[in-house]
Design an enzyme around this catalytic site. Structure first.
Site, short mmCIF file in Angstrom:
data_model
loop_
_atom_site.label_atom_id
_atom_site.label_comp_id
_atom_site.label_asym_id
_atom_site.label_seq_id
_atom_site.Cartn_x
_atom_site.Cartn_y
_atom_site.Cartn_z
N HIS A 1 5.76 33.93 48.37
CA HIS A 1 5.18 35.21 47.94
C HIS A 1 4.84 36.01 49.19
CE1 HIS A 1 2.17 37.39 45.04
NE2 HIS A 1 2.65 38.22 45.96
N HIS B 1 5.79 39.94 50.81
CA HIS B 1 6.45 41.26 50.78
C HIS B 1 6.79 41.62 52.21
CE1 HIS B 1 5.02 41.95 46.59
NE2 HIS B 1 4.02 41.17 47.00
N HIS C 1 5.00 39.30 39.38
CA HIS C 1 3.56 39.31 39.57
C HIS C 1 2.91 39.43 38.18
CE1 HIS C 1 4.53 40.20 43.70
NE2 HIS C 1 3.28 40.48 44.05
N GLU D 1 -2.78 39.19 38.45
CA GLU D 1 -3.48 39.50 39.72
C GLU D 1 -4.69 40.36 39.35
OE1 GLU D 1 -1.33 42.04 42.44
OE2 GLU D 1 -2.59 41.47 44.16
N ASP E 1 1.30 37.04 50.90
CA ASP E 1 1.40 38.33 50.21
C ASP E 1 1.78 39.45 51.18
OD1 ASP E 1 1.43 39.87 47.91
OD2 ASP E 1 -0.74 39.90 47.61
N ASP E 2 0.79 40.05 51.84
CA ASP E 2 1.01 41.15 52.79
C ASP E 2 0.19 40.85 54.06
OD1 ASP E 2 2.47 43.17 50.95
OD2 ASP E 2 0.70 42.56 49.79
N1 ADE Z 1 3.14 44.94 46.54
C1 ADE Z 1 2.79 44.45 47.73
N2 ADE Z 1 1.74 43.63 47.60
C2 ADE Z 1 1.43 43.57 46.28
C3 ADE Z 1 0.46 42.90 45.51
N3 ADE Z 1 -0.45 42.09 46.05
N4 ADE Z 1 0.43 43.11 44.19
C4 ADE Z 1 1.31 43.94 43.62
N5 ADE Z 1 2.24 44.59 44.29
C5 ADE Z 1 2.31 44.41 45.62
ZN ZN Z 2 2.47 40.25 45.98
#
Ligand code: ADE
Ligand code: ZN
Length: 334
Positions: free
Chosen positions: A11, A13, A191, A194, A272-273
């Site tokens: 996971h 991005h 996703h 969340e 994630d990011d």
């Molecule tokens: N795009 C990038 N990070 C995300 C996240 N945590 N949830 C949904 N879309 C995303």
């Molecule tokens: Zn994500």
């Protein structure tokens, strides 16, 4: 130095790995003016109140990504960082619609990323897959057009995912495009849970036929759903530091990961990011060990789960090798 326990990242991005220094370098190279004085001012803006407040900044900053080389550099920087934190296999999300709006075509994005992924094994010792995400706050028609645009590149794309603003955009909105992706032989993730309710997780499974749930945090509100996820061994790609930064939990000590493991859920830990949320995947492992008391053998379980949940069905020999590395990992040799 974060835990180098061998692991797969499922996971991630790629646009969320854009570090401020690279963002400013690309802005200068591409003649883009950013609304921040410098990298410090940009980092100061990383105070998010929810998913949407993060997405606004995330989509804004990716305007610096223009050429195939930009995407290659971005992915190569991620792979180097990930490898240093024990990542042996990465299944990388990308958001083509977020680039198409700036006139950056699918081919530029995929070919740019693929150039880095093609040499990832040799350069960083990391195997890779690409997963194309649809933006759920865009229309179902736009998702279908995106899948159409991806057709010349399907040899590079393993699966499809669903991301962006969750609440108000249930998985069922994308029934048709997931059916079309399935017919093309693509793997499916989404996703769900969340910020959205447990019902979105159920829909992602029942309507879209996904094989993994990205996040899935809110399944804990529905005991029947937890039982189903345990019974069917549905992998959940959790992102603990992301959940703190986007206020899904107040503090890491409140994160349900330990309860999820105790319930028998097939949890994995991911970043994630990472450029925005204070750490790459090894940092997430360290954080749950320190804040939640997740013990060594549970960390090993999380690493084992990551390889078992990865889309390595076309290379079972490699999966077996990675799993053997997990079993052989000696925590005392750190
Ligand atoms: N795009 C990038 N990070 C995300 C996240 N945590 N949830 C949904 N879309 C995303
Ligand atoms: Zn994500």
């Amino acid at each position: 130095m974060p835990l180098p326990l061998p692991k797969a990242e499922l996971h991630l991005h790629i646009e969320g790995t854009l570090e401020p220094e690279l963002a400013f370098a690309l802005a200068a190279r591409n003649g883009v003016t950013l609304p921040y004085a410098d990298t410090e001012a940009l980092r100061e803006a990383y105070r998010f109140s929810d998913l949407q407040s993060f997405l606004d900044l995330y989509y804004g900053l990716m305007t610096v990504l223009r050429t195939a080389e930009d995407f290659t550099e971005l992915a190569d920087a991620y792979l180097a960082r990930a490898a240093a934190q024990g990542v042996r296999h990465a299944e990388v999300f990308f958001d083509p619609q977020a680039h198409a709006v700036r006139g950056v075509p699918m081919g530029t994005v995929v070919e740019g990323l693929a150039a880095a992924l093609d040499r990832a094994e040799e350069r960083h010792g990391v195997s890779t897959r690409l997963i194309m995400c649809f933006l759920r706050d865009e229309s179902a028609e736009s998702a279908l057009a995106t899948l159409e645009a991806a057709k010349p590149y399907l040899d590079r794309i393993t699966g499809v995912g669903l991301d962006s603003a969750e609440v108000g955009h249930p998985p069922s909105k994308f029934r048709e495009v997931y059916a079309a992706a399935d017919a093309l032989g693509l793997r499916k993730v989404a996703h769900a849970g969340e910020e959205g309710p447990p019902a979105y997780i159920v829909e992602a499974l029942d309507v879209l036929g996904v094989e993994r749930i990205d996040h899935g945090l809110r399944c804990m509100e529905d005991p029947a759903l937890v039982s189903r996820l345990v019974r069917d061994r549905v992998p959940l790609t959790l992102c603990p530091l992301s959940n703190v930064r986007l206020r899904a939990v107040d503090v890491l000590a409140d994160h349900p990961l330990a309860s999820m493991l105790a319930a028998g859920l097939m949890a994995t830990v991911n970043s994630d990011d990472p450029a925005y949320f204070g750490g790459y995947v090894g940092d997430n492992f360290d954080a749950v060990r320190d804040a939640l008391g997740v013990e060594r053998e549970q960390l090993r379980t999380l690493a084992r789960n990551s390889f078992e949940a990865s889309f390595l069905e076309d290379d079972e020999e490699r999966r077996a090798r990675y799993l053997a590395e997990v079993e052989a990992y000696d925590f005392d040799a750190e």
